[in-house]
Write a protein that holds these residues in place. Structure first.
Motif, mmCIF file in Angstrom:
data_model
loop_
_atom_site.group_PDB
_atom_site.id
_atom_site.type_symbol
_atom_site.label_atom_id
_atom_site.label_comp_id
_atom_site.label_asym_id
_atom_site.label_seq_id
_atom_site.Cartn_x
_atom_site.Cartn_y
_atom_site.Cartn_z
ATOM 1 N N THR A 152 0.820 -1.202 0.000
ATOM 2 C CA THR A 152 0.000 0.000 0.000
ATOM 3 C C THR A 152 0.855 1.253 0.000
ATOM 4 O O THR A 152 0.440 2.288 -0.489
ATOM 5 N N VAL A 153 2.023 1.168 0.611
ATOM 6 C CA VAL A 153 2.890 2.333 0.707
ATOM 7 C C VAL A 153 4.229 1.934 0.117
ATOM 8 O O VAL A 153 4.751 0.869 0.423
ATOM 9 N N LEU A 202 -0.625 13.790 0.354
ATOM 10 C CA LEU A 202 -0.401 12.377 0.039
ATOM 11 C C LEU A 202 -0.601 12.119 -1.450
ATOM 12 O O LEU A 202 0.196 11.410 -2.086
ATOM 13 N N PHE A 234 5.243 3.901 9.180
ATOM 14 C CA PHE A 234 4.946 2.655 9.896
ATOM 15 C C PHE A 234 4.236 1.665 8.975
ATOM 16 O O PHE A 234 4.580 0.487 8.927
ATOM 17 N N ILE A 235 3.244 2.178 8.233
ATOM 18 C CA ILE A 235 2.540 1.283 7.311
ATOM 19 C C ILE A 235 3.533 0.729 6.297
ATOM 20 O O ILE A 235 3.517 -0.453 5.962
ATOM 21 N N PHE A 281 2.368 13.368 12.432
ATOM 22 C CA PHE A 281 1.698 12.084 12.642
ATOM 23 C C PHE A 281 1.407 11.409 11.311
ATOM 24 O O PHE A 281 1.615 10.205 11.152
ATOM 25 N N PHE A 321 5.617 -2.047 7.577
ATOM 26 C CA PHE A 321 4.865 -3.293 7.722
ATOM 27 C C PHE A 321 4.500 -3.904 6.382
ATOM 28 O O PHE A 321 4.274 -5.108 6.300
ATOM 29 N N THR A 322 4.435 -3.079 5.323
ATOM 30 C CA THR A 322 4.139 -3.679 4.025
ATOM 31 C C THR A 322 5.380 -4.311 3.423
ATOM 32 O O THR A 322 5.268 -5.118 2.514
ATOM 33 N N LEU A 341 2.781 7.807 10.440
ATOM 34 C CA LEU A 341 1.842 6.710 10.168
ATOM 35 C C LEU A 341 2.179 6.034 8.847
ATOM 36 O O LEU A 341 2.236 4.800 8.754
ATOM 37 N N LEU A 342 2.459 6.848 7.821
ATOM 38 C CA LEU A 342 2.782 6.277 6.520
ATOM 39 C C LEU A 342 4.060 5.455 6.591
ATOM 40 O O LEU A 342 4.165 4.380 5.993
#
Lengths: 536, 599
Positions: A356-357, A515, A434-435, A427, A438-439, A431-432
């Motif tokens: 996703t990112v 974004l 972190f995502i 933030f 995880f991706t 957040l991006l």
């Protein structure tokens, strides 16, 4: 046939000027400012001229059409989406910096100050679109050289002279290391063009691991590490931030970092070319190197920031830590060739849903957020400083909530954003990232769960970072001043800080415009449909 | 009933009201900050308006939620998922999903009705959050009333931050988007930091504020990592897209777990084992923030200083509302997103810590000289009980814990509010300074008795109902091992412990030989009994405690279907973890045909 008579090649070379029209406008304005500045050194004249120059550059950037060069392997400049994003970041930064540095560009050297600023901004913008080792190096130097002048301009005190000298020496050293790395890349591929280098190394890399390419890229990362204040190349930051003039430091904290990450992404082949094919070994070495660099940078930066009593030194180390967070984006992007994606079948044709990112998009969002909050924090410091009393120690800010409610409120927004609290741009960026971590694939043989560990380390680091940012908030609101700050009453600086605070909150609540722009600049690479899925 | 619902609440009205309930506190904060000295009257008025909004939401929603069939709850789909009602921004014909996107991670717009990688402003009402929102709205009124005299500095700003705190808490309760929840969850830190740090009466207020902020932030950042981890590792099985919407996400989680279980049944247990491994790490990360926020021993050390140093009106809100964010987060997110780990490690690990904390905090409470500290430790003790009941993961446990969150909010908030009576008059809450107040303030004594006994769990008052339900849930926890009996025993013992320290306090303060601290100014008139402002504050709390103690059924009725959704997840998780389905019965709403349809 003479290759130079090839019309496509000629178009490619002659078309370069179209592609850098806004930068030409900026440098041209700077020339005018430098030239006539010796005759009339009035601040308001050169402020207006510089602002007009920036606006002209913006108009050119918005209107001049920039077709892709026909022969990419010969083009020194590429006007791709990432380049345009960085150009707008640079131009808006220029406008903000002009307002922000108002109290510093004093009568004696206003022209030199604004001229240098414009040239440095042009350098950032050019870094984003350089497609050749030579143009890339020139663009980076275009940032460094005006910075030396800016640091020396008001240098009347010893610390500020020390800052200037230190920055100059280390910057020259890093340029040399970078050039040395470039020479390896040239030697391996026989070309200075980045498209050629990327293609050649990708092909070579597919066959066998090239240790020489690795040496080259390690040297390049070291050279760029200076610009993005990666540990262990960060040593200049605290001294320069403490001694340098606040407005210049604001510029120094942001512009080289933007340029450094742009250059890093280009050199590693993470933007522009097919991001599925990286010129360096992505299975282990490169992500691991950057992974270690990211963790070292954020941890060392945060831990050393804890120990600071000077707000500028604290911001310097916090800038180091944020460089570490941003490196996470590069690490994620490097991992993408290993990404598997989920194969789904909707209405017949199989489709792969990739990550996703993509990493670079998160990095770009974070860079903008970082620019907003860092410019903002230094704007407040600059606004509160007077030549008689510079704001240095954190305790100087005591009681700011009562004496300067607007500045204190804006500073609180910037600090909360630096912490990464929700409803601030910081933030959204975090957040991006972190995502993104995880991706990144978690099942590769070499990296296994290291990417996810990176997110955990970053979370712990953010919590550590909260300690020293919150200390400043506490000092501003929960303590009273022994000798209250007077402040410089520089309205443009105050305007800049309020606008930056507004933007920080806006992009915190509604990050979508930012974004979207970042993802247009660095789209998440689409994964090919694997052959197995077709067979099913 | 349905007809009335349709007439009273056209969907639009309900949605608008829910939106207002979230946004009104922030608007109120802006408005009240314009007032200086007169801020408190404006604040009270605004708080009452918000209470009116919340009550109308509760009225409309309970009409709707009460009619939902518990047995069909969540069965319209393959997997149990929450069904928020009155969602602002919902599309026509799709009441349970909003169209208000804050951040989209995909370029292609979503196909109708499908979830995608969007962070959305997704708020809604269901049986689990409805009464907590009502509690949050209600508790601000006594919080303002007890701050009436004690807050004299910058009143406008004080009440503005109080409203921000309320808005953030309401938002967190109502959120059905995991990131939105996190945003509101962390947003509570900023107002709490300023309220404690600027208006706290003591000298250690700055340290307390900083400690509170940093502790909670450190935990909740790990929670963010956990949330992101759950989101990314559980994409939609048909579209492959990740989702931030809690109902969709919990369905995805169940899908992947069930798929792995099907493989395990076919003789390939590796995938299930790997998923359980991932669940464990995500469980730890998710719990980090909630364990600090609740707090569970040994992460409770911020609490006594924060509660002690905060101005008393803020302590009322912190203890009544904010502490519930932790237990509510466990219920809403941990149980649904990592159900298997919650079954496997919830009671054995977290439950053991909570049980230890119950006894430890009760003993600490007994040892305190200061009544504020005693109430703070008693809060830790009671919330440990709630955590145990949540992890029992069955109907009584979940229903009891939700009810107890409301009840405990009322009674603990009330105990802190009572202390404001003494603090306003004598500037101290030290137990040793007082004695024989029964004769001195007879009206106050009666109110204090009712509220303290409610806190202890006297039958007829609110806490009794929920504590019995929670105990029932713990005794019935379906684990193959019997340690839950030990935990239930400790929890039951804690009821005794709490009556021990509360009664001791009452005896010392109200019945021992008369003693009162010296008045502020010599020659001032001796402080009088409960005035009308305090009577309203304490009286309304006492009345609510009594009502909920006598007739809690309406609250239980509205949450029945949603509790069933949670327990369905729990039942499935137990099958996956322990491998054998155990028969369970629905006790909360005993209807004749339950046993047959229920697993």
């Amino acid at each position: 046939m003479n290759p130079l008579s090839d019309p496509q090649l000629q178009h490619t070379f002659t078309g370069v000027f179209r592609l850098v029209a806004p930068e030409i406008a900026l440098v041209g304005t700077a020339c005018v400012v430098f030239l006539f500045g010796s005759a009339f050194n009035r601040r308001w004249i050169w402020f207006t001229v510089s602002l007009l120059g920036v606006i002209a550059a913006m108009v050119l950037a918005g209107t001049v059409r920039t077709p892709m060069p026909e022969v990419l392997t010969a083009a020194p400049i590429v006007p791709d989406a990432a380049a345009n994003f960085l150009r707008w970041v640079a131009l808006i930064s220029a406008a903000v910096l002009l307002f922000l540095t108002w109290p510093e560009a004093t009568r004696g050297h206003a022209a030199e100050y604004y001229g240098s600023l414009l040239v440095a901004v042009a350098g950032v913008s050019l870094t984003g679109r350089a497609n050749d080792l030579v143009s890339l190096f020139l663009a980076l130097e275009l940032i460094s050289i005006p910075t030396y002048i800016l640091l020396y301009l008001p240098s009347r005190s010893r610390p500020s002279q020390e800052a200037a000298a230190k920055y100059f020496l280390l910057s020259v050293l890093s340029s040399a290391v970078l050039l040395f790395g470039f020479s390896y890349l040239y030697g391996l591929t026989g070309s200075t063009n980045l498209s050629v280098i990327t293609d050649a190394l990708t092909k070579a890399n597919a066959e066998a691991l090239s240790p020489m390419a690795l040496v080259g890229i390690v040297l390049v990362v070291a050279g760029i590490g200076f610009k993005i204040t990666a540990v262990p190349f960060h040593f200049y930051a605290p001294d320069v931030y403490e001694g340098g003039p606040a407005g210049v430091v604001a510029m120094l904290a942001v512009l080289p970092k933007v340029a450094g990450f742009a250059a890093l992404a280009r050199l590693l082949g993470l933007v522009g070319a097919d991001a599925r094919h990286l010129p360096f070994d992505t299975a282990t070495q490169l992500p691991l190197l950057l992974w270690i660099l990211a963790i070292l940078t954020m941890t060392v930066g945060n831990v050393l920031a804890l120990l600071q009593d000077n707000v500028r030194r604290m911001l310097a180390y916090s800038g180091v830590a944020h460089g570490g967070y941003m490196l996470m984006g590069v690490v994620v992007a490097c991992s993408l060739p290993e990404a598997a994606g989920t194969v789904i079948k909707l209405e017949g044709a199989p489709k792969v849903i990739g990550p996703t990112v993509g990493g670079i998009d998160a990095l770009l969002v974070y860079l903008v957020a970082y620019a907003l909050m860092t410019f903002g924090a230094f704007a407040v410091i600059l606004y509160l400083s007077t030549p008689a009393r510079e704001v240095g120690a954190i305790d100087d800010l005591a009681g700011l909530g009562k004496t300067h409610p607007i500045s204190a409120g804006a500073m609180t927004v910037f600090l909360l954003s630096l912490i990464g609290l929700p409803l601030t741009a910081g933030f959204a960026g975090k957040l991006l990232l972190f995502i993104g971590t995880f991706t990144a694939p978690a099942d590769t043989a070499a990296m296994r769960n290291l990417y996810r560990l990176l997110a955990v380390v970053a979370a712990v680091n953010s919590a550590v970072g909260a300690y020293y940012y919150l200390r400043v908030v506490g000092v501003m609101y929960l303590r009273t001043a022994l000798t209250p700050i007077v402040g410089s009453r520089a309205v443009p600086t105050l305007m800049a800080s309020v606008a930056l605070a507004g933007a920080t909150v806006f992009f915190g609540i509604y990050p979508q415009p930012l974004l979207t722009a970042a993802r247009r600049a660095a789209p998440v690479p689409e994964l090919p449909v694997p052959a197995v899925a077709d067979a099913k | 009933m349905d007809k009335i619902y349709e007439i009273v609440a056209a969907p639009r009205t309900g949605r608008t009201l829910v939106l207002l309930v979230v946004l009104f506190p922030f608007l109120a904060a802006l408005f009240v900050s314009l007032f200086g000295k007169r801020g408190r009257r404006v604040a009270l008025l605004l708080a009452l308006v918000h209470l009116g909004l919340a009550v109308s939401v509760a009225a409309i929603a309970s009409m709707h939620l009460g009619t939902r069939d518990e047995l069909s709850a969540g069965r319209g789909t393959d997997h149990a998922k929450f069904e928020p009602a009155m969602v602002p921004g919902a599309r026509v014909g799709d009441d349970g999903r909003t169209a208000w996107t804050l951040m989209s991670l995909t370029a292609t717009p979503p196909s109708a009705g499908r979830a995608g990688p969007f962070v959305q402003f997704f708020v809604g009402v269901d049986g689990l959050n409805l009464w907590l929102v009502a509690l949050t709205s209600f508790m601000v009124v006594p919080a303002i009333l007890v701050s009436w005299e004690s807050v004299t500095e910058r009143r406008g700003a004080f009440y503005a931050w109080l409203f921000v705190l309320q808005g953030a808490a309401v938002g967190a309760f109502l959120s059905f988007d995991v990131i939105l929840f996190y945003v509101f969850f962390e947003l509570t830190l900023v107002p709490a930091f300023f309220l404690i740090g600027r208006w706290g009466p003591g000298s250690a207020r700055r340290d307390a504020a900083r400690k509170f902020f940093l502790y909670t932030l450190a935990g909740s950042l790990l929670t963010l990592v956990g949330v992101v981890g759950v989101v990314v590792t559980n994409p939609d099985p048909t579209t492959g897209q990740i989702t931030f919407s809690l109902p969709d996400l919990m369905a995805n989680v169940q899908h992947w777990l069930n798929a792995a279980q099907a493989e395990a049944a076919a003789g390939k247990p590796e995938k299930l084992a790997a998923l359980h491994q991932t669940q464990l790490w995500l469980f730890v990360a998710l719990m980090a923030g909630f364990m600090v926020k609740t707090p569970i021993f040994p992460f409770h050390t911020w609490l006594p200083s924060a509660y002690g140093e905060a101005p008393i009106g803020v302590t009322v809100l912190l203890s009544a509302v904010l502490a519930k964010l932790g237990t509510f987060g466990i219920l809403r997110f941990v149980l649904t997103l990592t159900p298997d780990a919650a079954v496997a490690y919830g009671l054995p690990v977290v439950g053991t810590l909570a049980a230890f904390g119950i006894v430890y905090a009760a003993l600490c409470a007994y040892a305190q000289k200061d009544m504020k500290q005693m109430a703070a430790y008693s809060s830790v003790s009671h919330l440990g009980f709630v955590v145990l009941a949540v992890f029992a993961f069955n109907t009584e446990g979940v229903a009891g814990s939700v009810l107890h969150m409301v009840n405990h909010g009322l009674s603990t908030g009330a105990v802190f509010a009572l202390l404001a009576f003494l603090a306003d008059r004598y500037r101290t809450t030290s137990m040793t300074q007082y004695g024989g107040l029964m004769g001195r303030f007879p009206n106050f004594a009666v109110l204090a008795f009712v509220l303290c006994l409610a806190s202890v769990g006297l039958p007829g008052l609110n806490n009794f109902v929920s504590e019995m339900l929670m105990l029932g849930g713990l005794f019935r926890a379906d684990a193959p091992k019997n340690h839950h009996y030990a935990l239930a025993g400790i929890a039951a013992f804690s009821i005794f412990l709490s009556s021990w320290y509360i009664m001791t306090m009452l005896q010392r303060v109200f019945f021992s030989p008369p003693k009162e601290p010296p008045a502020d100014a010599p020659g001032a008139a001796p402080p009088g009994d409960v005035n009308s402002r305090e009577l309203i504050a304490f009286g309304s709390l006492a009345a609510l405690c009594l009502v909920l103690g006598v007739y809690p059924q309406p609250v239980l009725d509205t949450m029945r279907a949603d509790v069933r959704i949670v327990t369905r997840i729990g039942d499935d998780a137990r099958v996956r973890v322990y491998g054998e389905p155990k028969p369970t019965k629905v006790l909360v709403a005993a209807e004749p045909n339950n046993g047959k349809q229920d697993r």
